[in-house]
Design a protein around this motif. Sequence first.
Motif, PDB file in Angstrom:
ATOM      1  N   THR A  68      20.318  25.323  -5.740  1.00 40.78           N
ATOM      2  CA  THR A  68      21.021  26.194  -6.690  1.00 40.78           C
ATOM      3  C   THR A  68      20.465  26.043  -8.098  1.00 40.78           C
ATOM      4  N   SER A  69      19.242  25.536  -8.219  1.00 34.28           N
ATOM      5  CA  SER A  69      18.648  25.333  -9.539  1.00 34.28           C
ATOM      6  C   SER A  69      17.621  26.417  -9.844  1.00 34.28           C
ATOM      7  N   CYS A  70      17.507  26.733 -11.112  1.00 33.21           N
ATOM      8  CA  CYS A  70      16.530  27.742 -11.549  1.00 33.21           C
ATOM      9  C   CYS A  70      15.098  27.278 -11.303  1.00 33.21           C
ATOM     10  N   SER A  71      14.879  25.959 -11.316  1.00 33.06           N
ATOM     11  CA  SER A  71      13.545  25.395 -11.144  1.00 33.06           C
ATOM     12  C   SER A  71      13.160  25.204  -9.682  1.00 33.06           C
ATOM     13  N   GLY A  72      14.065  25.482  -8.758  1.00 31.20           N
ATOM     14  CA  GLY A  72      13.794  25.238  -7.341  1.00 31.20           C
ATOM     15  C   GLY A  72      13.579  23.765  -7.055  1.00 31.20           C
ATOM     16  N   GLY A  73      14.152  22.906  -7.912  1.00 25.04           N
ATOM     17  CA  GLY A  73      14.007  21.469  -7.726  1.00 25.04           C
ATOM     18  C   GLY A  73      12.645  20.930  -8.110  1.00 25.04           C
ATOM     19  N   THR A 109      13.176  36.491   5.310  1.00 26.55           N
ATOM     20  CA  THR A 109      14.446  36.568   6.018  1.00 26.55           C
ATOM     21  C   THR A 109      15.454  37.279   5.125  1.00 26.55           C
ATOM     22  N   THR A 110      15.806  36.655   4.002  1.00 22.59           N
ATOM     23  CA  THR A 110      16.817  37.260   3.123  1.00 22.59           C
ATOM     24  C   THR A 110      16.480  37.074   1.652  1.00 22.59           C
ATOM     25  N   TRP A 111      17.117  37.911   0.861  1.00 24.70           N
ATOM     26  CA  TRP A 111      17.122  37.807  -0.596  1.00 24.70           C
ATOM     27  C   TRP A 111      18.589  37.624  -0.973  1.00 24.70           C
ATOM     28  N   GLU A 112      18.890  36.653  -1.824  1.00 25.44           N
ATOM     29  CA  GLU A 112      20.277  36.397  -2.203  1.00 25.44           C
ATOM     30  C   GLU A 112      20.404  36.330  -3.717  1.00 25.44           C
ATOM     31  N   TYR A 113      21.553  36.797  -4.207  1.00 20.42           N
ATOM     32  CA  TYR A 113      21.846  36.797  -5.640  1.00 20.42           C
ATOM     33  C   TYR A 113      23.204  36.137  -5.860  1.00 20.42           C
ATOM     34  N   TYR A 114      23.253  35.199  -6.807  1.00 19.05           N
ATOM     35  CA  TYR A 114      24.471  34.463  -7.120  1.00 19.05           C
ATOM     36  C   TYR A 114      24.792  34.605  -8.605  1.00 19.05           C
ATOM     37  N   ALA A 115      26.072  34.737  -8.919  1.00 18.39           N
ATOM     38  CA  ALA A 115      26.544  34.746 -10.315  1.00 18.39           C
ATOM     39  C   ALA A 115      28.003  34.317 -10.305  1.00 18.39           C
ATOM     40  N   GLY A 116      28.417  33.659 -11.359  1.00 15.26           N
ATOM     41  CA  GLY A 116      29.815  33.244 -11.448  1.00 15.26           C
ATOM     42  C   GLY A 116      30.232  32.318 -10.328  1.00 15.26           C
ATOM     43  N   GLN A 147      26.255  36.359 -17.833  1.00 16.10           N
ATOM     44  CA  GLN A 147      26.137  35.740 -16.513  1.00 16.10           C
ATOM     45  C   GLN A 147      24.714  35.206 -16.342  1.00 16.10           C
ATOM     46  N   LYS A 148      24.605  34.077 -15.675  1.00 13.19           N
ATOM     47  CA  LYS A 148      23.296  33.581 -15.243  1.00 13.19           C
ATOM     48  C   LYS A 148      23.199  33.912 -13.762  1.00 13.19           C
ATOM     49  N   VAL A 149      22.242  34.756 -13.405  1.00 12.64           N
ATOM     50  CA  VAL A 149      22.042  35.165 -12.020  1.00 12.64           C
ATOM     51  C   VAL A 149      20.961  34.274 -11.414  1.00 12.64           C
ATOM     52  N   LEU A 150      21.284  33.654 -10.290  1.00 11.88           N
ATOM     53  CA  LEU A 150      20.300  32.908  -9.515  1.00 11.88           C
ATOM     54  C   LEU A 150      19.889  33.809  -8.361  1.00 11.88           C
ATOM     55  N   PHE A 162      11.868  30.875  -2.869  1.00  9.45           N
ATOM     56  CA  PHE A 162      11.447  31.051  -4.256  1.00  9.45           C
ATOM     57  C   PHE A 162      12.686  31.358  -5.078  1.00  9.45           C
ATOM     58  N   TYR A 163      12.719  30.815  -6.285  1.00  9.61           N
ATOM     59  CA  TYR A 163      13.911  30.880  -7.128  1.00  9.61           C
ATOM     60  C   TYR A 163      13.595  31.539  -8.462  1.00  9.61           C
ATOM     61  N   ALA A 164      14.572  32.294  -8.971  1.00 10.03           N
ATOM     62  CA  ALA A 164      14.457  32.894 -10.298  1.00 10.03           C
ATOM     63  C   ALA A 164      15.856  33.000 -10.899  1.00 10.03           C
ATOM     64  N   CYS A 165      15.968  32.674 -12.176  1.00  9.42           N
ATOM     65  CA  CYS A 165      17.231  32.868 -12.887  1.00  9.42           C
ATOM     66  C   CYS A 165      17.036  33.937 -13.946  1.00  9.42           C
ATOM     67  N   VAL A 166      18.044  34.784 -14.068  1.00 11.98           N
ATOM     68  CA  VAL A 166      18.012  35.883 -15.016  1.00 11.98           C
ATOM     69  C   VAL A 166      19.310  35.838 -15.821  1.00 11.98           C
ATOM     70  N   ASP A 167      19.175  35.851 -17.146  1.00 16.65           N
ATOM     71  CA  ASP A 167      20.347  35.840 -18.025  1.00 16.65           C
ATOM     72  C   ASP A 167      20.674  37.269 -18.406  1.00 16.65           C
ATOM     73  N   VAL A 168      21.893  37.696 -18.076  1.00 15.66           N
ATOM     74  CA  VAL A 168      22.308  39.083 -18.312  1.00 15.66           C
ATOM     75  C   VAL A 168      23.669  39.118 -18.997  1.00 15.66           C
TER      76      VAL A 168
END
Length: 172
Positions: A68-73, A109-116, A147-150, A162-168
């Motif tokens: 759950t980290s922006c850096s992918g650990g 397989t999947t793409w997932e988006y998390y916020a809040g 929101q910070k979107v992971l 692969f991980y990316a965080c977006v500040d919106v």
Amino acid sequence: MRIRKKTAALIGAALAPAIALSLPASSASAHGYISDPPSRQAQCAAGTVSCGDITYEPQSVEGPKGLTSCSGGNGRFAELDDDSRGWAVTPVQKNTTFSWKLTARHATTTWEYYAGGQRIARFDDGGAQPGAVVNHQVDFGGLTGRQKVLAVWNVADTTNAFYACVDVDVAG
């Protein structure tokens, strides 16, 4: 004959560094990141925020699935986890398109988006290989404000993602 071989070898040795420097650079681990709205690694690459190694390889934020980290650990990219670095916040609508720029297209397989603290979107590619750009329409539901979107790209052919965080800032 011997002198010619030595001369050719010396010329080759002298020219090799110049030839190597003239070739286009490639990343050892090129994969993908969110380019729009600009993810934290896209902001680093653009010079919007001063960063370390991620500046030169925004597509390389890879780590084990389930993080759950922006850096992918990845310790080399730890600055991506620092919420106080002055990340640019992009105003977005409740329904927003996220665009991934892929430099190596892995079966997905999947793409997932998390916020809040919750998953807000999931897209199942069933093992298909994506194109060079992948767009997802994400609905923020009842979430508004900053929101910070992971975003997580789960590849099918490795145990990594692969991980990316977006500040919106989501319009109310």
